[in-house]
Design a protein around this motif. Structure first.
Motif, PDB file in Angstrom:
ATOM      1  N   CYS A  33      59.804  48.424  62.981  1.00 42.21           N
ATOM      2  CA  CYS A  33      59.222  47.478  63.936  1.00 42.21           C
ATOM      3  C   CYS A  33      58.287  46.507  63.213  1.00 42.21           C
ATOM      4  N   PRO A  34      58.553  45.194  63.320  1.00 45.53           N
ATOM      5  CA  PRO A  34      57.734  44.224  62.589  1.00 45.53           C
ATOM      6  C   PRO A  34      56.337  44.008  63.157  1.00 45.53           C
ATOM      7  N   VAL A  35      56.082  44.470  64.361  1.00 40.66           N
ATOM      8  CA  VAL A  35      54.760  44.249  64.976  1.00 40.66           C
ATOM      9  C   VAL A  35      53.995  45.559  65.213  1.00 40.66           C
ATOM     10  N   ILE A  36      54.443  46.612  64.588  1.00 39.26           N
ATOM     11  CA  ILE A  36      53.829  47.921  64.797  1.00 39.26           C
ATOM     12  C   ILE A  36      52.349  47.935  64.411  1.00 39.26           C
ATOM     13  N   SER A  61      50.459  50.065  78.818  1.00 39.96           N
ATOM     14  CA  SER A  61      50.423  49.934  77.362  1.00 39.96           C
ATOM     15  C   SER A  61      50.512  48.474  76.923  1.00 39.96           C
ATOM     16  N   PRO A  62      49.602  48.038  76.048  1.00 42.48           N
ATOM     17  CA  PRO A  62      49.713  46.678  75.511  1.00 42.48           C
ATOM     18  C   PRO A  62      50.938  46.499  74.607  1.00 42.48           C
ATOM     19  N   THR A  63      51.535  47.583  74.175  1.00 41.84           N
ATOM     20  CA  THR A  63      52.697  47.525  73.291  1.00 41.84           C
ATOM     21  C   THR A  63      53.856  46.761  73.934  1.00 41.84           C
ATOM     22  N   ILE A  64      54.022  46.873  75.245  1.00 42.41           N
ATOM     23  CA  ILE A  64      55.147  46.184  75.886  1.00 42.41           C
ATOM     24  C   ILE A  64      55.017  44.671  75.760  1.00 42.41           C
ATOM     25  N   TRP A  65      53.794  44.170  75.603  1.00 47.54           N
ATOM     26  CA  TRP A  65      53.582  42.727  75.474  1.00 47.54           C
ATOM     27  C   TRP A  65      53.603  42.281  74.012  1.00 47.54           C
ATOM     28  N   ILE A  66      53.403  43.186  73.105  1.00 49.98           N
ATOM     29  CA  ILE A  66      53.393  42.853  71.682  1.00 49.98           C
ATOM     30  C   ILE A  66      54.812  42.809  71.120  1.00 49.98           C
ATOM     31  N   CYS A  67      55.735  43.476  71.767  1.00 54.47           N
ATOM     32  CA  CYS A  67      57.132  43.518  71.309  1.00 54.47           C
ATOM     33  C   CYS A  67      57.640  42.116  70.999  1.00 54.47           C
ATOM     34  N   ALA A  68      58.180  41.942  69.799  1.00 54.77           N
ATOM     35  CA  ALA A  68      58.672  40.628  69.359  1.00 54.77           C
ATOM     36  C   ALA A  68      60.061  40.314  69.900  1.00 54.77           C
ATOM     37  N   GLY A  69      60.729  41.292  70.471  1.00 52.45           N
ATOM     38  CA  GLY A  69      62.068  41.055  70.986  1.00 52.45           C
ATOM     39  C   GLY A  69      63.110  40.837  69.898  1.00 52.45           C
ATOM     40  N   CYS A  70      62.864  41.398  68.725  1.00 51.98           N
ATOM     41  CA  CYS A  70      63.748  41.159  67.575  1.00 51.98           C
ATOM     42  C   CYS A  70      65.008  42.030  67.604  1.00 51.98           C
ATOM     43  N   HIS A  71      65.047  43.043  68.446  1.00 52.65           N
ATOM     44  CA  HIS A  71      66.184  43.967  68.595  1.00 52.65           C
ATOM     45  C   HIS A  71      66.343  44.949  67.436  1.00 52.65           C
ATOM     46  N   PHE A  72      65.418  44.994  66.486  1.00 50.71           N
ATOM     47  CA  PHE A  72      65.540  45.935  65.380  1.00 50.71           C
ATOM     48  C   PHE A  72      65.654  47.363  65.916  1.00 50.71           C
ATOM     49  N   CYS A  73      64.785  47.684  66.869  1.00 53.33           N
ATOM     50  CA  CYS A  73      64.773  49.043  67.415  1.00 53.33           C
ATOM     51  C   CYS A  73      66.120  49.407  68.031  1.00 53.33           C
ATOM     52  N   GLY A  80      71.922  54.441  70.482  1.00 54.76           N
ATOM     53  CA  GLY A  80      72.224  53.195  71.186  1.00 54.76           C
ATOM     54  C   GLY A  80      71.266  52.876  72.320  1.00 54.76           C
ATOM     55  N   VAL A  81      70.056  53.414  72.244  1.00 55.93           N
ATOM     56  CA  VAL A  81      69.060  53.143  73.288  1.00 55.93           C
ATOM     57  C   VAL A  81      68.640  51.676  73.198  1.00 55.93           C
ATOM     58  N   ASP A  82      68.707  50.965  74.303  1.00 54.66           N
ATOM     59  CA  ASP A  82      68.308  49.557  74.349  1.00 54.66           C
ATOM     60  C   ASP A  82      66.802  49.477  74.579  1.00 54.66           C
ATOM     61  N   LEU A  83      66.056  49.778  73.529  1.00 56.13           N
ATOM     62  CA  LEU A  83      64.593  49.805  73.641  1.00 56.13           C
ATOM     63  C   LEU A  83      64.025  48.416  73.894  1.00 56.13           C
ATOM     64  N   GLN A  84      64.601  47.399  73.284  1.00 54.94           N
ATOM     65  CA  GLN A  84      64.106  46.043  73.519  1.00 54.94           C
ATOM     66  C   GLN A  84      64.316  45.656  74.981  1.00 54.94           C
ATOM     67  N   LEU A  90      59.996  46.852  81.391  1.00 59.25           N
ATOM     68  CA  LEU A  90      58.630  47.316  81.631  1.00 59.25           C
ATOM     69  C   LEU A  90      57.699  46.127  81.894  1.00 59.25           C
ATOM     70  N   LYS A  91      57.905  45.021  81.184  1.00 58.43           N
ATOM     71  CA  LYS A  91      57.127  43.807  81.458  1.00 58.43           C
ATOM     72  C   LYS A  91      57.361  43.352  82.893  1.00 58.43           C
ATOM     73  N   GLN A  92      58.612  43.339  83.307  1.00 61.80           N
ATOM     74  CA  GLN A  92      58.946  42.903  84.662  1.00 61.80           C
ATOM     75  C   GLN A  92      58.253  43.787  85.700  1.00 61.80           C
ATOM     76  N   LEU A  93      58.305  45.099  85.494  1.00 63.16           N
ATOM     77  CA  LEU A  93      57.645  46.018  86.427  1.00 63.16           C
ATOM     78  C   LEU A  93      56.131  45.821  86.431  1.00 63.16           C
ATOM     79  N   ALA A  94      55.552  45.603  85.251  1.00 62.76           N
ATOM     80  CA  ALA A  94      54.107  45.377  85.166  1.00 62.76           C
ATOM     81  C   ALA A  94      53.720  44.114  85.924  1.00 62.76           C
ATOM     82  N   ILE A  95      54.537  43.077  85.801  1.00 64.91           N
ATOM     83  CA  ILE A  95      54.280  41.826  86.516  1.00 64.91           C
ATOM     84  C   ILE A  95      54.381  42.065  88.021  1.00 64.91           C
TER      85      ILE A  95
END
Length: 181
Positions: A33-36, A61-73, A80-84, A90-95
């Motif tokens: 993860c590039p933003v870990i 968790s602030p981690t859901i907002w820090i995610c760069a969306g790079c798809h590395f995970c 094959g878990v779609d973590l991104q 999770l952002k959508q639910l938080a909103i």
């Protein structure tokens, strides 16, 4: 050995539970993860919170907002878990639940700018963010912004993507599934 997964997922989103249940906590998502360095919890820990039924902690968790969306995970996951995709959901639910007001304001301003121009226009992003979060968010940015402007790193006019209509359709599909968070 099976992991004991809590089924106390938000009732409106059984898909999140399925995504979390597929993870066996190998840690490959976190390893690259590039933003870990900036995250409070690792991607693996966010999934574990979901597995344990701690949905409120995961949404907080602030981690859901820090995610760069790079798809590395997602690419590195042997299951094959779609973590991104999970982070986006999770952002959508938080909103929807009114959590992370400051982050939500920035996220919405960012997406609005992308929809309008097809790419980031920093002055427009900051102004849209300030309209939602309050003018005080601009104060720390003024000095850096003026330096960037003098160096030609930002412009006062946005550059536009040619096929914005097609981009808009793509963004509708990717962001909220057609509904504004």
């Amino acid at each position: 050995m099976a992991i004991n997964i809590s089924r106390s997922a938000p009732p409106e989103d059984g898909e999140l539970w399925k995504i979390a249940a597929a993870c066996f906590q190998c840690g490959r998502c976190t390893g690259g993860c590039p933003v870990i360095f900036a995250a409070k919890e690792t991607p693996r820990q966010v999934i574990r919170l979901l597995q344990l039924g701690a949905w409120e902690k995961a949404l907080a968790s602030p981690t859901i907002w820090i995610c760069a969306g790079c798809h590395f995970c997602t690419v590195e996951c042997p299951r094959g878990v779609d973590l991104q995709g999970l982070m986006v959901r999770l952002k959508q639910l938080a909103i929807q639940q009114g959590k992370h007001k400051k982050e939500t304001a920035f996220y919405r301003a960012f997406l609005m700018g992308i929809k309008r121009n097809g790419r980031i226009f920093e002055p427009g992003l900051l102004l849209a963010y300030a309209r939602q979060a309050g003018v005080n968010v601009l104060k720390p940015q003024v000095k850096v912004g003026m330096q960037m402007l003098r160096r030609g790193q930002v412009t006062l006019r946005p550059s536009l993507v040619e096929d914005r209509k097609r981009l808009g359709m793509l963004l509708e599909t990717l962001t909220w599934g057609g509904r504004e968070g």
